[in-house]
Design an enzyme around this catalytic site. Structure first.
Site, PDB file in Angstrom:
ATOM      1  N   PHE A  56       0.845  -1.201   0.000  1.00 18.14           N
ATOM      2  CA  PHE A  56       0.000   0.000   0.000  1.00 18.14           C
ATOM      3  C   PHE A  56       0.870   1.238   0.000  1.00 18.14           C
ATOM      4  O   PHE A  56       1.799   1.352   0.810  1.00 18.14           O
ATOM      5  CB  PHE A  56      -0.919   0.019   1.234  1.00 18.14           C
ATOM      6  CG  PHE A  56      -2.040  -0.989   1.130  1.00 18.14           C
ATOM      7  CD1 PHE A  56      -1.775  -2.345   1.264  1.00 18.14           C
ATOM      8  CD2 PHE A  56      -3.340  -0.586   0.868  1.00 18.14           C
ATOM      9  CE1 PHE A  56      -2.794  -3.283   1.135  1.00 18.14           C
ATOM     10  CE2 PHE A  56      -4.369  -1.517   0.746  1.00 18.14           C
ATOM     11  CZ  PHE A  56      -4.090  -2.864   0.876  1.00 18.14           C
ATOM     12  N   ALA A  57       0.563   2.162  -0.921  1.00 17.22           N
ATOM     13  CA  ALA A  57       1.284   3.431  -0.984  1.00 17.22           C
ATOM     14  C   ALA A  57       0.239   4.531  -0.977  1.00 17.22           C
ATOM     15  O   ALA A  57      -0.172   5.032  -2.045  1.00 17.22           O
ATOM     16  CB  ALA A  57       2.152   3.481  -2.226  1.00 17.22           C
ATOM     17  N   TYR A  63       3.050   7.867   1.868  1.00 22.77           N
ATOM     18  CA  TYR A  63       3.836   6.634   1.768  1.00 22.77           C
ATOM     19  C   TYR A  63       4.192   6.290   0.323  1.00 22.77           C
ATOM     20  O   TYR A  63       4.952   5.348   0.078  1.00 22.77           O
ATOM     21  CB  TYR A  63       3.111   5.467   2.438  1.00 22.77           C
ATOM     22  CG  TYR A  63       3.239   5.477   3.946  1.00 22.77           C
ATOM     23  CD1 TYR A  63       2.708   6.522   4.687  1.00 22.77           C
ATOM     24  CD2 TYR A  63       3.895   4.453   4.631  1.00 22.77           C
ATOM     25  CE1 TYR A  63       2.813   6.552   6.073  1.00 22.77           C
ATOM     26  CE2 TYR A  63       4.000   4.472   6.014  1.00 22.77           C
ATOM     27  CZ  TYR A  63       3.459   5.518   6.720  1.00 22.77           C
ATOM     28  OH  TYR A  63       3.574   5.533   8.097  1.00 22.77           O
ATOM     29  N   ASP A  92       4.362  -4.282   4.170  1.00 25.28           N
ATOM     30  CA  ASP A  92       4.463  -2.824   4.281  1.00 25.28           C
ATOM     31  C   ASP A  92       5.316  -2.271   3.139  1.00 25.28           C
ATOM     32  O   ASP A  92       6.161  -2.982   2.595  1.00 25.28           O
ATOM     33  CB  ASP A  92       5.183  -2.447   5.586  1.00 25.28           C
ATOM     34  CG  ASP A  92       4.243  -2.333   6.761  1.00 25.28           C
ATOM     35  OD1 ASP A  92       3.096  -2.801   6.677  1.00 25.28           O
ATOM     36  OD2 ASP A  92       4.683  -1.762   7.789  1.00 25.28           O
ATOM     37  N   VAL A  93       5.161  -0.985   2.880  1.00 31.14           N
ATOM     38  CA  VAL A  93       5.936  -0.370   1.798  1.00 31.14           C
ATOM     39  C   VAL A  93       7.174   0.373   2.312  1.00 31.14           C
ATOM     40  O   VAL A  93       8.114   0.623   1.546  1.00 31.14           O
ATOM     41  CB  VAL A  93       5.048   0.586   0.972  1.00 31.14           C
ATOM     42  CG1 VAL A  93       4.798   1.916   1.704  1.00 31.14           C
ATOM     43  CG2 VAL A  93       5.635   0.839  -0.403  1.00 31.14           C
ATOM     44  N   HIS A 146       7.858 -11.014  14.641  1.00 31.05           N
ATOM     45  CA  HIS A 146       8.137  -9.583  14.773  1.00 31.05           C
ATOM     46  C   HIS A 146       9.536  -9.411  15.367  1.00 31.05           C
ATOM     47  O   HIS A 146       9.850 -10.017  16.396  1.00 31.05           O
ATOM     48  CB  HIS A 146       7.085  -8.956  15.679  1.00 31.05           C
ATOM     49  CG  HIS A 146       7.088  -7.463  15.660  1.00 31.05           C
ATOM     50  ND1 HIS A 146       8.187  -6.723  16.032  1.00 31.05           N
ATOM     51  CD2 HIS A 146       6.133  -6.576  15.299  1.00 31.05           C
ATOM     52  CE1 HIS A 146       7.890  -5.435  15.909  1.00 31.05           C
ATOM     53  NE2 HIS A 146       6.658  -5.321  15.469  1.00 31.05           N
ATOM     54  N   GLU A 198      -2.451  -5.611  13.278  1.00 33.96           N
ATOM     55  CA  GLU A 198      -1.505  -6.579  13.841  1.00 33.96           C
ATOM     56  C   GLU A 198      -2.129  -7.385  14.989  1.00 33.96           C
ATOM     57  O   GLU A 198      -1.882  -8.583  15.127  1.00 33.96           O
ATOM     58  CB  GLU A 198      -0.259  -5.836  14.331  1.00 33.96           C
ATOM     59  CG  GLU A 198       0.857  -6.734  14.804  1.00 33.96           C
ATOM     60  CD  GLU A 198       2.148  -5.935  14.950  1.00 33.96           C
ATOM     61  OE1 GLU A 198       2.943  -5.924  14.002  1.00 33.96           O
ATOM     62  OE2 GLU A 198       2.340  -5.308  16.012  1.00 33.96           O
TER      63      GLU A 198
HETATM   64  N1  UDP Z   1       0.282   3.149   4.899  1.00 31.95           N
HETATM   65  C1  UDP Z   1       0.109   4.028   3.825  1.00 31.95           C
HETATM   66  N2  UDP Z   1      -0.195   5.347   4.075  1.00 31.95           N
HETATM   67  C2  UDP Z   1      -0.329   5.835   5.333  1.00 31.95           C
HETATM   68  C3  UDP Z   1      -0.138   4.945   6.433  1.00 31.95           C
HETATM   69  C4  UDP Z   1       0.178   3.611   6.173  1.00 31.95           C
HETATM   70  O1  UDP Z   1       0.240   3.636   2.664  1.00 31.95           O
HETATM   71  O2  UDP Z   1      -0.597   7.037   5.485  1.00 31.95           O
HETATM   72  C5  UDP Z   1       0.558   1.739   4.610  1.00 31.95           C
HETATM   73  C6  UDP Z   1       2.006   1.550   4.143  1.00 31.95           C
HETATM   74  O3  UDP Z   1       2.055   0.459   3.255  1.00 31.95           O
HETATM   75  C7  UDP Z   1       2.701   1.218   5.455  1.00 31.95           C
HETATM   76  C8  UDP Z   1       1.661   0.362   6.136  1.00 31.95           C
HETATM   77  O4  UDP Z   1       0.408   0.956   5.791  1.00 31.95           O
HETATM   78  O5  UDP Z   1       3.945   0.571   5.257  1.00 31.95           O
HETATM   79  C9  UDP Z   1       1.790   0.244   7.654  1.00 31.95           C
HETATM   80  O6  UDP Z   1       1.978   1.502   8.241  1.00 31.95           O
HETATM   81  P1  UDP Z   1       3.377   1.875   8.930  1.00 31.95           P
HETATM   82  O7  UDP Z   1       4.480   1.405   8.065  1.00 31.95           O
HETATM   83  O8  UDP Z   1       3.347   3.329   9.268  1.00 31.95           O
HETATM   84  O9  UDP Z   1       3.322   1.013  10.264  1.00 31.95           O
HETATM   85  P2  UDP Z   1       4.606   0.578  11.150  1.00 31.95           P
HETATM   86  O10 UDP Z   1       5.439  -0.325  10.308  1.00 31.95           O
HETATM   87  O11 UDP Z   1       5.325   1.835  11.515  1.00 31.95           O
HETATM   88  O12 UDP Z   1       3.977  -0.136  12.309  1.00 31.95           O
HETATM   89 MN    MN Z   2       5.951  -0.167   8.234  1.00 33.65          MN
END
Ligand code: UDP
Ligand code: MN
Length: 299
Positions: free
Chosen positions: A65-66, A70, A157-158, A179, A249
């Site tokens: 997801f982007a 992101y 995640d992206v 994790h 999660e």
């Molecule tokens: N994401 C996104 N836009 C946002 C927030 C999250 O595309 O505004 C997507 C993105 O793929 C990101 C994932 O959701 O990698 C998980 O969020 P994040 O990486 O912030 O979570 P963390 O890894 O910090 O727990």
């Molecule tokens: Mn992430």
């Protein structure tokens, strides 16, 4: 898929015999109590796995997801995947985004047999909703197109970078990933949802592993079951005015625990943090979370 079911014998392969009394890894747990392998470098032979995979004609989809800011992570994510993810195999990159034309403008080039598929989706105001709604969006597309286009899905995640081999050894009916912050910790340190009112509730005396929300996958049908389950658990909680502590999660962890689900578990080699340095049991660091300014990127 009918033509993926061929049962021809594999081509001849030469490799050292596995030794019953000489396990390749003795320093780490390589199997769960329900007999799911835990994937560590040294415990598998890529050539054997690739041979089997190609023979079956399986296809892999990588979803990410982007959304909103992101999108900045997307280009390096795909460019490093081109170097390390399922090299030599066909891959569909499914990019869920609220800015399709900006993704096109990135002009990301991928190799033969590989393609980027942009799926336009709505964005949500709260970052928690952006991450949680991934479950709904993945499950929606499972029935629409994943089922006819790929055999396995890898959902990540992206805000990440590939930096070493990630291949078909990760694939299984349904897989989860340890994790990196919790795999050596006790149950009492796991940040499961602890309120019994939530669908994601796990009591203090239960739990096997703490799985990461940002890396799961499996056969399309299993990913559908997982994402659909988590999405509906979230909706139930929402109707009851509760949201699990770590969002998607938390729901993923309760799904895995109560279904004894992962049929394969990825070691932290497959999900590490830039700031965590290294550790003696890590022979490879394959996929790494980038440091980011949370407050800036999430608004
Ligand atoms: N994401 C996104 N836009 C946002 C927030 C999250 O595309 O505004 C997507 C993105 O793929 C990101 C994932 O959701 O990698 C998980 O969020 P994040 O990486 O912030 O979570 P963390 O890894 O910090 O727990
Ligand atoms: Mn992430």
């Amino acid at each position: 898929r009918i033509n993926g079911q061929k049962e021809n014998r594999l081509q001849r392969m030469l490799y050292p015999k596995p030794e019953t009394l000489k396990p390749p890894r003795t320093d780490v747990l390589t199997v769960s109590p329900w007999l799911a392998p835990i994937v560590w470098e040294g415990s598998f032979n890529t050539e054997i796995l690739n041979n089997q995979f190609r023979q079956k004609g399986w296809r892999v989809g990588l979803t990410t997801f982007a959304i909103k800011k992101y999108i900045r992570f997307l280009k390096p994510f795909i460019e490093t995947a081109e170097k390390f993810f399922m090299v030599g195999l066909p891959v569909n990159y499914y990019v869920f985004t609220d800015q399709a034309s900006n993704v096109t403008d990135l002009n990301i080039i991928v190799g033969t047999g590989r393609q980027i598929i942009i799926l336009e989706v709505p964005s949500y105001e709260r970052w928690q909703d952006v991450t949680m709604r991934r479950m709904q969006m993945i499950s929606d597309v499972c029935q629409q197109r994943f089922a006819s286009e790929v055999d396995y899905l890898v959902c990540v995640d992206v805000d990440m970078r590939f930096q070493d081999h990630v291949g078909v050894e990760i694939l299984s009916d349904v897989f989860g990933t340890l994790h990196p912050a919790f795999f050596v910790k006790g149950r009492d340190k796991f940040t499961y949802e602890r309120r019994p009112e939530s669908q994601a509730y796990i009591p203090e005396d239960e739990g096997d592993f703490y799985y990461a929300g940002g890396y799961f996958g499996g056969k399309v049908e299993e990913v559908y079951k997982l994402t659909n389950h988590c999405h509906h658990a979230m909706l139930t909680d929402k109707a009851n005015n509760i949201e699990a502590i770590w969002h998607d999660e938390s729901y993923l962890n309760s799904y895995f625990l109560y279904n004894k689900k992962p049929t394969k578990i990825l070691s932290p080699e497959y999900l590490w943090n830039e700031m965590d340095g290294t550790a003696f049991y890590l022979r490879k660091i394959r996929f790494i979370a980038l440091q980011k300014n949370m407050a800036e990127v999430r608004t």
